[in-house]
Design a protein around this motif. Structure first.
Motif, PDB file in Angstrom:
ATOM      1  N   ARG A   1     -17.430 -50.561 -50.486  1.00 33.73           N
ATOM      2  CA  ARG A   1     -17.602 -49.363 -49.713  1.00 33.73           C
ATOM      3  C   ARG A   1     -16.327 -49.020 -48.762  1.00 33.73           C
ATOM      4  O   ARG A   1     -15.723 -49.942 -48.347  1.00 33.73           O
ATOM      5  CB  ARG A   1     -18.635 -49.599 -48.769  1.00 33.73           C
ATOM      6  CG  ARG A   1     -19.968 -49.647 -49.504  1.00 33.73           C
ATOM      7  CD  ARG A   1     -21.473 -49.859 -48.296  1.00 33.73           C
ATOM      8  NE  ARG A   1     -22.442 -49.828 -49.311  1.00 33.73           N
ATOM      9  CZ  ARG A   1     -23.096 -50.922 -49.281  1.00 33.73           C
ATOM     10  NH1 ARG A   1     -22.541 -51.889 -48.962  1.00 33.73           N
ATOM     11  NH2 ARG A   1     -24.228 -51.038 -50.153  1.00 33.73           N
TER      12      ARG A   1
ATOM     13  N   VAL B   1     -20.704 -44.293 -44.506  1.00 28.67           N
ATOM     14  CA  VAL B   1     -19.891 -44.630 -45.812  1.00 28.67           C
ATOM     15  C   VAL B   1     -19.461 -43.581 -46.286  1.00 28.67           C
ATOM     16  O   VAL B   1     -20.148 -42.504 -46.542  1.00 28.67           O
ATOM     17  CB  VAL B   1     -21.009 -45.129 -46.762  1.00 28.67           C
ATOM     18  CG1 VAL B   1     -20.347 -45.532 -48.168  1.00 28.67           C
ATOM     19  CG2 VAL B   1     -21.605 -46.491 -46.183  1.00 28.67           C
TER      20      VAL B   1
ATOM     21  N   GLN C   1     -18.700 -45.216 -51.960  1.00 29.68           N
ATOM     22  CA  GLN C   1     -19.114 -46.324 -52.386  1.00 29.68           C
ATOM     23  C   GLN C   1     -18.955 -46.636 -54.095  1.00 29.68           C
ATOM     24  O   GLN C   1     -19.075 -45.613 -54.764  1.00 29.68           O
ATOM     25  CB  GLN C   1     -20.643 -46.502 -52.186  1.00 29.68           C
ATOM     26  CG  GLN C   1     -21.189 -47.865 -52.778  1.00 29.68           C
ATOM     27  CD  GLN C   1     -22.675 -48.042 -52.450  1.00 29.68           C
ATOM     28  OE1 GLN C   1     -23.143 -47.922 -51.370  1.00 29.68           O
ATOM     29  NE2 GLN C   1     -23.477 -48.527 -53.576  1.00 29.68           N
TER      30      GLN C   1
END
Length: 121
Positions: free
Chosen positions: A84, A93, A96
């Motif tokens: 990530r 995030v 990913q």
């Protein structure tokens, strides 16, 4: 701890390597390395493949170092490595790899394994 590369480099005499061009040195070292397939087969036959428990501590140490750069690694329950890229300020995030969708597809394919081909006529 030795590796195939250091073993191959040490196997060749330094004087013999010194007289060669850089390209010839590279080719001679590469020629003395075992093939990747043989190393994989050797690792599997000697049960050298690390278990998930063996990987937890190294992944934690890597995360300690790389977290300041916004990079995190995670081992999920099936020993898949998830990478990530995280916004350091907000914790969101950004990216990913593999994505949640790909992980869901992989889990679903694992559930269907063996059901794709019917052995009955």
């Amino acid at each position: 701890m030795s590796s195939p590369l250091t073993d191959a480099t040490n196997a060749l005499s330094t004087s013999a390597l010194h007289d060669l061009t850089p390209r010839q040195r590279k080719e001679s070292v590469l020629a003395s390395l075992p093939s990747a397939g043989s190393m994989l087969a050797q690792a599997e036959s000697h049960a050298m493949a690390p278990s998930q428990a063996d990987l937890v501590e190294p992944v934690q140490r890597i995360n300690e170092v790389l977290r300041q750069y916004g990079v995190e690694f995670e081992l999920n329950d099936t020993s898949r490595v998830i990478t990530r890229i995280v916004d350091r300020e907000s914790g969101d995030v950004l990216r990913q790899i593999p994505s949640e969708e790909v992980l869901a597809i992989a889990d679903r394919l694992d559930e269907l394994k063996g059901n794709l081909i019917s052995l009955k006529a």
